[in-house]
Design a protein around this motif. Structure first.
Motif, mmCIF file in Angstrom:
data_model
loop_
_atom_site.group_PDB
_atom_site.id
_atom_site.type_symbol
_atom_site.label_atom_id
_atom_site.label_comp_id
_atom_site.label_asym_id
_atom_site.label_seq_id
_atom_site.Cartn_x
_atom_site.Cartn_y
_atom_site.Cartn_z
ATOM 1 N N VAL A 42 12.230 -2.323 -4.938
ATOM 2 C CA VAL A 42 11.093 -3.082 -5.467
ATOM 3 C C VAL A 42 10.108 -3.424 -4.353
ATOM 4 N N PHE A 43 10.646 -3.609 -3.141
ATOM 5 C CA PHE A 43 9.829 -4.126 -2.048
ATOM 6 C C PHE A 43 9.145 -2.997 -1.283
ATOM 7 N N LEU A 44 7.987 -3.309 -0.722
ATOM 8 C CA LEU A 44 7.159 -2.331 -0.015
ATOM 9 C C LEU A 44 6.799 -2.848 1.370
ATOM 10 N N LYS A 45 6.355 -1.948 2.228
ATOM 11 C CA LYS A 45 5.774 -2.302 3.503
ATOM 12 C C LYS A 45 4.301 -1.910 3.503
ATOM 13 N N GLN A 46 3.486 -2.746 4.163
ATOM 14 C CA GLN A 46 2.045 -2.525 4.117
ATOM 15 C C GLN A 46 1.679 -1.186 4.749
ATOM 16 N N GLN A 47 0.699 -0.506 4.123
ATOM 17 C CA GLN A 47 0.289 0.822 4.563
ATOM 18 C C GLN A 47 -0.729 0.790 5.689
ATOM 19 N N GLU A 48 -1.384 -0.354 5.852
ATOM 20 C CA GLU A 48 -2.365 -0.494 6.918
ATOM 21 C C GLU A 48 -2.066 -1.786 7.673
ATOM 22 N N SER A 49 -2.626 -1.897 8.861
ATOM 23 C CA SER A 49 -2.311 -3.054 9.694
ATOM 24 C C SER A 49 -2.797 -4.370 9.103
ATOM 25 N N ASP A 50 -3.791 -4.300 8.233
ATOM 26 C CA ASP A 50 -4.367 -5.529 7.676
ATOM 27 C C ASP A 50 -4.259 -5.580 6.152
ATOM 28 N N SER A 51 -3.272 -4.881 5.562
ATOM 29 C CA SER A 51 -3.174 -4.834 4.096
ATOM 30 C C SER A 51 -1.989 -5.631 3.568
ATOM 31 N N CYS A 52 -1.646 -6.737 4.251
ATOM 32 C CA CYS A 52 -0.477 -7.510 3.821
ATOM 33 C C CYS A 52 -0.650 -8.100 2.431
ATOM 34 N N THR A 53 -1.853 -8.635 2.135
ATOM 35 C CA THR A 53 -2.064 -9.220 0.805
ATOM 36 C C THR A 53 -2.025 -8.142 -0.272
ATOM 37 N N LEU A 54 -2.564 -6.983 0.029
ATOM 38 C CA LEU A 54 -2.555 -5.864 -0.912
ATOM 39 C C LEU A 54 -1.125 -5.427 -1.198
ATOM 40 N N CYS A 55 -0.323 -5.340 -0.169
ATOM 41 C CA CYS A 55 1.075 -4.944 -0.326
ATOM 42 C C CYS A 55 1.854 -5.993 -1.114
#
Length: 614
Positions: A42-55
């Motif tokens: 279910v869990f993901l890791k952010q695809q970009e260095s600044d995409s934590c909220t998106l992830c």
């Protein structure tokens, strides 16, 4: 903060009300358990260095989708969400909707104790989790604001899923993440659909079937009886934008509803008084434009007015009228309003579209023809632009006006107006005048128009007359032309609109076939001169031919053999809308200037002729 509430709603509500209901409907489901929600996949890791909220948002939406039973929850990703949430490479937009899942942003209390209490309450009400945001840029281990998915509050500990690639995967204590509890200042949470992990007394899942209808035939929705269920909530959505336009609560296992032409989605929720809900899968279906012929028709001042009971959006009704050679009705006087109202007396107790809107500027109403909006007959307290979406004009059976949204459950039809027409070609045969109109109006309006000007849709009673009519239409713009033959009782027995008893028929091979049970009106093909049965409505593809007796004395509208004041009085009554001139041929005798229509010019010429004879 969400509250689980019980809603029992009877009847039909507007789309805006329907959406409000969707924001308050708790879905209790056994589609997921706590262990399911916390599985590593279910869990993901952010695809970009600044995409934590998106992830974090992608993980939240995944958990909501899983809880409501979406089998493809694992296809939800950062990339999919990015297109709908206005991600600015810093944080999320305030609110967004993805796959009917509504996420909104709120601020957290600044006081630490109040903040903790609020987060504990949120975890109890939101088992899918919330996104928490720490805007402090210099917390240990990072140099920018950061967000995580807060998953639960268990045994006095907050747990989260940390998007940062440098942190452990899966569910970890919040204290092990890159955010600080005391500096969290805002959060995002799901407001629709509301979901719960409570497994007790859950209604079984409905299996929805849809028998699609048309603009006059009801659509039938049916489903199996569900266990642990007391009633069913039915919703219908417009497929193009997923807008909910219909909501109804029923205790039976079926529902009938009349819908406009279009593509639709529907679902049904099994509900009980314990506030437990289970939704069916959405069912897709299309409704079509069915038999389109007037329920009532009248003439006034050289115009034809038709009442249609087909349920359409305003824009659909407007387009259909224009394709059919007319327009939605325009009313410029109290007398004209009364004429139209007279047709509505046999109609259902609902509203009907007229041809006006204030879409260009709120409160500034305009007729579709460009005429000035002078005469008005609004109902008390109208127009009120309820919910700021009512921009289209309707008329009630008693003649009062209302403003309505384009799709209104209570608008069951429309009024079409055909203005004075000019024939494209006029020829005489055997003492009759045949007028060809290259205007694509419906058979019913064409028949009414011919009668209004003193004739009928043409009757063909011999091979010789058929050959004459074929030559008349050979140079026409249309592929076919209405003639006066039709199946009045829809029983396979054809008759002529003029009342003549001619048995002449010149059918195309394999015709008539009454395809789909809708073809009761006859056209003559331009190229072959053969007859074919078709529906009353043909998208404006057919012209028509009026036949009038021209052997009578010009101007002798009362057919007494002399021209006198009685003829002018009768012609004047005709211009005022009195249907006294419906005797087949007589009205056209008042066409003093032979332009194929009767108006004030003809009245003036007739008066001049009578004065000259005295």
């Amino acid at each position: 903060m969400k509250k689980i509430i019980s809603l029992i709603v009877a009847g039909i509500v507007s789309a805006s009300s329907c959406m409000t209901l969707l924001l308050n409907v708790p879905i209790h489901t056994d589609a997921a358990t706590r262990d399911d929600l916390n599985q590593n996949g279910v869990f993901l890791k952010q695809q970009e260095s600044d995409s934590c909220t998106l992830c974090a948002a992608a993980m939240l939406v995944r958990r909501v989708a899983m809880m409501r039973g979406d089998s493809d929850w694992n296809t939800i990703s950062e990339a999919g969400l990015k297109t709908v949430m206005n991600w600015d490479e810093i944080g999320l937009s305030w609110d967004f909707t993805y796959r009917d899942i509504r996420i909104i942003r709120k601020a957290l209390p600044s006081d630490y104790d109040s903040k903790v209490a609020a987060l504990i309450d949120l975890m109890a009400a939101d088992p899918e989790g919330i996104i928490v945001y720490d805007s402090a840029p210099f917390s240990p281990g990072r140099n920018a604001p950061h967000a995580v998915l807060l998953t639960d509050y268990t045994d006095g500990i907050f747990y989260c899923a940390e998007p940062a690639n440098s942190m452990p995967a899966g569910r970890i204590p919040l204290t092990s993440s890159l955010v600080s509890l005391d500096s969290l200042d805002s959060f995002w949470y799901c407001t629709s659909p509301l979901v719960s992990l409570d497994p007790d007394n859950i209604p079984s899942k409905p299996s929805l079937q849809v028998q699609a209808g048309s603009t006059i035939k009801e659509t039938v929705l049916s489903w199996d009886a569900c266990s642990n269920t007391e009633w069913y909530d039915v919703r219908i959505y417009r497929k193009s934008d997923n807008e909910c336009i219909y909501f109804n609560t029923v205790r039976d296992t079926s529902l009938r509803v009349q819908l406009p032409q279009g593509e639709w989605l529907a679902d049904v929720a099994a509900v009980n008084s314990a506030e437990k809900w289970t939704f069916s899968e959405k069912a897709a279906f299309d409704t079509y434009l069915s038999i389109c012929e007037p329920a009532a028709i009248t003439t006034y001042n050289g115009h034809v007015y038709s009442l249609y009971e087909n349920k359409l959006y305003y824009e659909q009704a407007k387009t259909l009228c224009e394709q059919s050679g007319g327009h939605l009705a325009v009313i410029s006087s109290e007398e004209e309003n009364s004429i139209i109202t007279s047709m509505l007396q046999s109609a259902s107790d609902n509203e009907y579209w007229l041809g006006a809107s204030d879409t260009k500027k709120e409160g500034t109403w305009e007729w579709v023809t460009g005429e000035k909006f002078k005469y008005q007959n609004w109902r008390n307290d109208e127009p009120n632009n309820a919910d700021e979406v009512e921009h289209y004009l309707t008329i009630y059976p008693e003649g009062e006006w209302n403003d309505a949204r384009s799709m209104t459950t209570y608008c069951h039809g429309f009024i079409m107006e055909i203005e004075a027409l000019k024939p494209t070609a006029v020829e005489q045969f055997n003492g009759h005048s045949y007028q060809r109109y290259d205007i694509g109006i419906n058979w019913a309006e064409a028949n009414a128009y011919c009668k209004m000007i003193g004739g009928d849709l043409t009757t063909i009673s011999s091979n010789l007359e058929n050959a004459f009519v074929k030559d008349l239409v050979a140079s026409g713009e249309k592929t076919g032309y209405w003639i006066g033959l039709y199946d009045a009782k829809k029983d396979g027995n054809y008759q002529w609109a003029s009342g003549e008893k001619s048995d002449y028929r010149n059918w195309e091979e394999s015709q008539p076939d009454c395809a789909r049970g809708e073809e009761y009106y006859i056209e003559i093909y331009k190229d072959s001169g053969l007859f074919n049965d078709v529906p009353n409505y043909l998208d404006g593809r057919d012209g028509f031919i009026c036949e009038l007796n021209v052997s009578l004395l010009k101007g002798d509208v009362n057919n007494d053999g002399v021209l006198d004041v009685a003829d002018t009085l009768m012609l004047q009554q005709f211009l005022l809308g009195n249907p006294i001139l419906t005797g087949g041929e007589r009205a056209l005798i008042g066409d003093m200037n032979d332009d194929g229509k009767i108006n004030a010019v003809d009245l003036s010429l007739l008066k001049a002729v009578i004065i000259a004879k005295q």
